[in-house]
Design an enzyme around this catalytic site. Structure first.
Site: not given
Ligand code: AMP
Length: 210
Positions: A13, A88, A122, A155, A166
């Site tokens: 995404k 989320r 990744r 990461r 996750r």
């Molecule tokens: P992502 O790169 O979108 O997978 O986000 C990385 C991390 O940021 C996630 O594993 C969460 O710790 C935090 N995070 C990102 N978006 C959210 C959200 N909408 N609500 C809560 N935590 C978030």
């Protein structure tokens, strides 16, 4: 146009949000990128959430809601935006629904086993936030960002144990958000393939259909 892209980590995404951000000339708002830059800058907020992010656990709803609500009021969002990684949880979705009239919700469908394989390959540039994949989107030079030539990293939250956590969090907290959006006709489902262009075309059909 105001769009939500929802999908598991690794569903692609973020890559698609970048493509459509350029195509539609609207910002792609990745909550993950916003939070990671807070961590990188060692801000007070960044230091507070560093462990949470590295473990792949969600940060508190009120914190992320405040960040997103502030971000979408910025001038570059006047013609719309793509929300990548928000909402989320159901609580985040409820607040968003109250405040914003979203045009389309795009849900990225992909099997868990494909996600594990994708996330494992990744590689990310910490400087420009570009995400590569060793097979489907390799950098031009080995382990170097095409744009800024920084060394690419895996990461912490893309490491295998964290990936599983996750996905568990995604299935528990984010899948109910999808169930909520399923009830409205502006929601579209994309069956993700390994071909980025094919997925872009599927999304394009949803976005431009009336
Ligand atoms: P992502 O790169 O979108 O997978 O986000 C990385 C991390 O940021 C996630 O594993 C969460 O710790 C935090 N995070 C990102 N978006 C959210 C959200 N909408 N609500 C809560 N935590 C978030």
């Amino acid at each position: 146009m105001k769009l939500i892209f929802i999908g598991a980590p690794g569903s692609g995404k973020g890559t698609q949000a970048e493509i459509f951000s350029k195509e539609l000339k609207i910002p792609s708002i990745s909550t993950g990128n916003i939070l990671r830059s807070e961590v990188k800058s060692c801000s007070e907020l960044g230091n507070r959430i560093k462990d949470t992010i590295n473990k792949g656990i969600l940060v508190p709803d009120d914190m992320i809601i405040e960040l997103v609500m502030k971000r979408i009021k910025e001038p570059d969002c006047k013609n719309g935006y793509i929300l990548d990684g928000f909402p989320r949880t159901i609580d985040q979705g409820v607040v968003l629904d109250e405040k914003v009239n979203i045009d389309k919700v795009i849900v990225f469908n992909i099997k868990d086993e494909d996600l594990i394989q994708r996330l494992g390959g990744r590689r990310s540039c910490q400087k420009c936030n570009i995400v590569y994949h060793i097979k489907s989107k390799p950098p031009l030079l080995n382990n170097e960002c095409d744009l800024c030539h920084s060394k690419l990293i895996i990461r912490d939250d893309d490491k295998i144990d964290v990936i599983k956590d996750r996905l568990e969090i995604y299935n528990k907290l984010t899948v109910p958000v999808i169930d909520h959006y399923k009830k409205i006709d502006k929601t579209h489902f994309i069956n993700c393939t390994d071909c980025i262009e094919e997925n872009t075309e599927s999304i394009r059909r949803c976005i431009y259909e009336n």
